[in-house]
Design an enzyme around this catalytic site. Structure first.
Site, PDB file in Angstrom:
ATOM      1  N   HIS A  33     -33.915  -2.045 -64.893  1.00 45.48           N
ATOM      2  CA  HIS A  33     -35.279  -1.695 -64.489  1.00 45.48           C
ATOM      3  C   HIS A  33     -35.622  -0.350 -65.128  1.00 45.48           C
ATOM      4  CE1 HIS A  33     -35.352  -4.280 -60.567  1.00 45.48           C
ATOM      5  NE2 HIS A  33     -34.937  -4.964 -61.628  1.00 45.48           N
TER       6      HIS A  33
ATOM      7  N   GLU B 124     -36.621   2.421 -63.953  1.00 44.88           N
ATOM      8  CA  GLU B 124     -36.055   3.576 -63.261  1.00 44.88           C
ATOM      9  C   GLU B 124     -34.584   3.772 -63.626  1.00 44.88           C
ATOM     10  OE1 GLU B 124     -37.781   0.961 -61.968  1.00 44.88           O
ATOM     11  OE2 GLU B 124     -38.416   1.421 -59.927  1.00 44.88           O
TER      12      GLU B 124
ATOM     13  N   CYS C 255     -37.739  -0.883 -56.174  1.00 47.62           N
ATOM     14  CA  CYS C 255     -37.025  -1.861 -55.344  1.00 47.62           C
ATOM     15  C   CYS C 255     -35.845  -1.147 -54.669  1.00 47.62           C
ATOM     16  CB  CYS C 255     -36.528  -3.022 -56.211  1.00 47.62           C
ATOM     17  SG  CYS C 255     -35.200  -2.572 -57.348  1.00 47.62           S
TER      18      CYS C 255
ATOM     19  N   CYS D 149     -33.179   0.308 -57.182  1.00 51.46           N
ATOM     20  CA  CYS D 149     -33.627   1.522 -57.856  1.00 51.46           C
ATOM     21  C   CYS D 149     -33.715   2.703 -56.901  1.00 51.46           C
ATOM     22  CB  CYS D 149     -34.964   1.270 -58.542  1.00 51.46           C
ATOM     23  SG  CYS D 149     -34.827   0.125 -59.930  1.00 51.46           S
TER      24      CYS D 149
END
Length: 177
Positions: free
Chosen positions: A73, A75, A103, A106
Site C-alpha cells: 500500500h 503508506e 486500513c 497500514c
C-alpha cells in the site's frame, strides 16, 4: 502573530490557517503520487512523509499489483523508504499524508513507526481504520498513539478514486461489448 493583532496574544487562528495550508499542499503532493499509481494501473492512493522539521523524507504510491505484494500500500511503500532513508524503523515526530484513510495494516505499521501524526484525505467506509470502520488510534491499551486528522482535501482525493473506478468500469463495459 498577524499584522492586525496588536494585543500581544498568540494568533492561533493564523497558525491553524498556516498549518491547514501546509497540510493541503502536502496532500496535493500525495495526490500526485496517487496519479502516478493510477498511471501504472494501481488504485490511486498516494502518501508523503515529512520529518519533525517538515522536510519531505519519502513518498509512495500503491504498488500492490505491480509488485504482486498485498502489503505494498502507498503508506507501507513510503514507510519503508523513509525508514531506510533515516536508518531507523522508528520515525518519531514524522507526519504521514495519505489520500485515503489507512486500513488496519497500514495504521498498525504507522503506530509501530511511532509517527506523531497521520493526515488523510478521503474516508474509506469499507476498510478505514481511523474512524470509518474501526479506530486503532483510539485503543488506549496500545503502547503508542498517533494523532489522526482526516478530511484534508477529502473531496479531491475522493474524486481521484471515483474517476479511476469510473474509467475502469467503462473500459470493462466496452471490452464486453
Amino acid at each position: 502573530m498577524s499584522a492586525e493583532n496588536t494585543s500581544g496574544a498568540a494568533a492561533l487562528p493564523d497558525a491553524v490557517a498556516a498549518a491547514s495550508l501546509t497540510d493541503a499542499a502536502r496532500m496535493r503532493r500525495a495526490m500526485a503520487q496517487a496519479a502516478e499509481a493510477a498511471a501504472r494501473g494501481e488504485v490511486p492512493v498516494g502518501a508523503l512523509i515529512v520529518d519533525a522539521e517538515g522536510n519531505e523524507i519519502a513518498v509512495g504510491g500503491n504498488r500492490v499489483i505491480g509488485d504482486s505484494d498485498p502489503s505494498a500500500h502507498a503508506e507501507i511503500v513510503a514507510l519503508r523508504l523513509a525508514a531506510a532513508g533515516v536508518g531507523n524503523y522508528r520515525l518519531p515526530g514524522a507526519t504521514l499524508y495519505v489520500t485515503l484513510e489507512p486500513c488496519a495494516m497500514c495504521m498498525g505499521a504507522m503506530m509501530h513507526a511511532r509517527l506523531a501524526r497521520v493526515v488523510f484525505g478521503a474516508t474509506d467506509p469499507k476498510t478505514g481504520a481511523c474512524g470509518s470502520v474501526l479506530d486503532l488510534s483510539a485503543y488506549k491499551v496500545l503502547n503508542h498513539h498517533t494523532a489522526v486528522q482526516g478530511g484534508v482535501l477529502a473531496q479531491e482525493c475522493g474524486e481521484q478514486l471515483r474517476a479511476f473506478f469510473r474509467e475502469r468500469r467503462l473500459l470493462k463495459k466496452t471490452q464486453q461489448e
